[in-house]
Design an enzyme around this catalytic site. Structure first.
Site, short mmCIF file in Angstrom:
data_model
loop_
_atom_site.label_atom_id
_atom_site.label_comp_id
_atom_site.label_asym_id
_atom_site.label_seq_id
_atom_site.Cartn_x
_atom_site.Cartn_y
_atom_site.Cartn_z
CG HIS A 275 50.61 7.09 63.73
ND1 HIS A 275 50.66 5.92 63.04
CD2 HIS A 275 49.71 7.87 63.05
CE1 HIS A 275 49.84 5.96 62.00
NE2 HIS A 275 49.25 7.14 61.99
NE ARG B 126 48.54 4.55 57.64
CZ ARG B 126 47.86 5.59 58.12
NH1 ARG B 126 48.50 6.64 58.59
NH2 ARG B 126 46.54 5.58 58.16
N1 LIG Z 1 50.33 10.43 60.57
C1 LIG Z 1 49.04 10.61 60.69
O1 LIG Z 1 48.55 10.92 61.79
C2 LIG Z 1 48.15 10.50 59.48
C3 LIG Z 1 46.84 11.01 59.57
C4 LIG Z 1 46.06 10.95 58.43
C5 LIG Z 1 46.55 10.43 57.24
N2 LIG Z 1 47.82 9.95 57.19
C6 LIG Z 1 48.36 9.40 55.94
O2 LIG Z 1 48.26 10.37 54.90
C7 LIG Z 1 47.94 9.69 53.69
C8 LIG Z 1 47.41 10.66 52.66
O3 LIG Z 1 46.10 11.08 53.00
P1 LIG Z 1 45.22 11.90 51.94
O4 LIG Z 1 43.88 12.09 52.55
O5 LIG Z 1 45.94 13.10 51.46
O6 LIG Z 1 45.14 10.83 50.73
P2 LIG Z 1 44.70 11.05 49.23
O7 LIG Z 1 43.80 12.24 49.11
O8 LIG Z 1 44.21 9.74 48.74
O9 LIG Z 1 46.06 11.43 48.48
C9 LIG Z 1 47.07 10.51 48.25
C10 LIG Z 1 48.09 11.16 47.34
O10 LIG Z 1 49.19 10.26 47.15
C11 LIG Z 1 49.42 10.09 45.76
N3 LIG Z 1 49.93 8.75 45.46
C12 LIG Z 1 49.39 7.56 45.77
N4 LIG Z 1 50.16 6.54 45.31
C13 LIG Z 1 51.21 7.14 44.68
C14 LIG Z 1 52.34 6.63 44.00
N5 LIG Z 1 52.54 5.32 43.84
N6 LIG Z 1 53.21 7.53 43.48
C15 LIG Z 1 53.00 8.85 43.62
N7 LIG Z 1 51.95 9.40 44.26
C16 LIG Z 1 51.07 8.54 44.78
C17 LIG Z 1 48.07 10.31 45.11
O11 LIG Z 1 48.24 10.60 43.73
P3 LIG Z 1 46.99 10.98 42.80
O12 LIG Z 1 46.61 12.38 43.23
O13 LIG Z 1 47.53 10.95 41.44
O14 LIG Z 1 45.91 9.98 43.08
C18 LIG Z 1 47.55 11.48 45.94
O15 LIG Z 1 48.08 12.70 45.47
C19 LIG Z 1 46.96 8.61 54.16
O16 LIG Z 1 46.89 7.54 53.24
C20 LIG Z 1 47.58 8.16 55.47
O17 LIG Z 1 48.47 7.11 55.23
C21 LIG Z 1 48.63 9.98 58.31
#
Ligand SMILES: NC(=O)c1ccc[n+]([C@@H]2O[C@H](COP(=O)([O-])OP(=O)(O)OC[C@H]3O[C@@H](n4cnc5c(N)ncnc54)[C@H](OP(=O)(O)O)[C@@H]3O)[C@@H](O)[C@H]2O)c1
Length: 315
Positions: free
Chosen positions: A278, A230
């Site tokens: 994005h 993000r």
């Molecule tokens: N650019 C784009 O087009 C696009 C598209 C889709 C998604 N995204 C972004 O990608 C993000 C991730 O998606 P996802 O499905 O992989 O999410 P997810 O499965 O919820 O994974 C989030 C990861 O971040 C870690 N995390 C969260 N807060 C943290 C912190 N304070 N310190 C260290 N690690 C932390 C979590 O740790 P834990 O494993 O310990 O919980 C987890 O490993 C989304 O939230 C979104 O913002 C971007």
């Protein structure tokens, strides 16, 4: 009546409605703002960037579905109803994000920007090329998206590590977690891929202090940043400063604190920066309408919803 309401800003709701109705013709699928009907009949909202306060207007709401993997476009709403908030986890979206990450890791690893610049000057000159097995890639955020990208990069041969909030164990990937793990994770990472969610804990995390801790003297001879998480995770001025002082050799940025990236931003014209609008992992209604409908059907059969976010953690 148990209607689904599509609420989206910047996306075409008609396309989503057509997909929902093609898959579930007997469902009532309405569109905000023109065809909401009786607010008391709305059971489910499928949302992308709804106006704050809007969702509080539906007294019988049972669940909110984010149409993107991130939920930061919803969690900032102080009036968000206290019903389950579900995020999208879908193979289609995950595969798209992994394509993006692999593309940009390889772009920096294989020095594509340099060869493009040489091509413009008709220069035929080969540079030393380390093997993937010599290059350390670090993925911040080892969730659904980070883990898939990590596994594909490891298969290509990179030395891959992941960083998460809580401890993880993934075959073939070195893992780090928590504040203590962060220093060691950064110190071994040459290509930093950020796939963190935007929460109060992660806002501004990609700042100059952090970028200076990346490994610059590895096989690539410099550090690189790829942010597809993000925009609010990054400080644009700090990325420019890091590029200026050599803490970063290059960057691929898909997200920005202010989107679209303002035309006057120096990032647009920086020779070592790749900008995308994005679109690293887009939400395709052809895949995601089915995903949401399956969840609603499960819920109506009395089964628990999957991928409900933890409101306290914010993701
Ligand atoms: N650019 C784009 O087009 C696009 C598209 C889709 C998604 N995204 C972004 O990608 C993000 C991730 O998606 P996802 O499905 O992989 O999410 P997810 O499965 O919820 O994974 C989030 C990861 O971040 C870690 N995390 C969260 N807060 C943290 C912190 N304070 N310190 C260290 N690690 C932390 C979590 O740790 P834990 O494993 O310990 O919980 C987890 O490993 C989304 O939230 C979104 O913002 C971007």
């Amino acid at each position: 009546m148990s209607a689904i309401l599509l609420v989206m800003t910047g996306w075409d709701p008609a396309e989503w409605q057509a997909q929902f109705l093609a898959l579930a013709p007997r469902r009532e699928v309405r569109i905000w703002p023109d065809r909401v009907g009786d607010p008391a009949e709305i059971s489910y909202v499928c949302a992308w960037k709804p106006p704050p306060g809007l969702l509080a207007q539906f007294p019988h709401l049972k669940a909110i579905f984010s149409l993107g993997a991130g939920v930061d476009h919803l969690t900032g709403d102080p009036l968000l109803p206290a019903v389950p908030l579900v995020r999208v986890v879908d193979r289609d979206l995950t595969a798209r994000m992994t394509e993006y990450v692999v593309l940009h890791v390889l772009l920096h690893h294989r020095r594509l920007r340099l060869y493009q610049a040489q091509q413009r000057e008709r220069v035929w000159h080969e540079h030393a090329q380390p093997a993937a097995s010599e290059v350390a890639v670090g993925i911040m955020g080892l969730g659904v998206l980070g883990r898939d990208a990590a596994e594909v990069l490891a298969r290509i041969g990179f030395r891959v590590a992941g960083f998460s909030r809580t401890g993880k164990s993934v075959a073939g990937i070195e893992t780090f977690h928590g504040e203590n793990g962060l220093e060691a994770f950064l110190a071994r990472t040459e290509i930093l891929v950020c796939l963190l969610p935007h929460t109060p804990a992660t806002e501004g995390i990609l700042n100059l202090t952090l970028l200076r801790k990346l490994k610059r003297d590895g096989a690539l001879g410099g550090a690189y940043l790829i942010n597809a998480g993000r925009g609010m995770l990054q400080v644009d001025a700090d990325i420019l400063a890091a590029l200026e002082e050599g803490a970063l050799a290059g960057a691929s940025l898909d997200v920005f604190p202010s989107e679209p990236l303002p035309r006057e931003s120096p990032l647009w014209t920086h020779p070592n920066v790749v900008i995308t609008p994005h679109n690293a992992g887009v939400s395709d209604p052809r895949a995601l309408a089915n995903n949401v409908l399956m969840q609603i059907e499960r819920f109506e059969r009395g089964l628990p919803l999957e991928h409900v976010i933890d409101r306290k953690a914010g993701y």
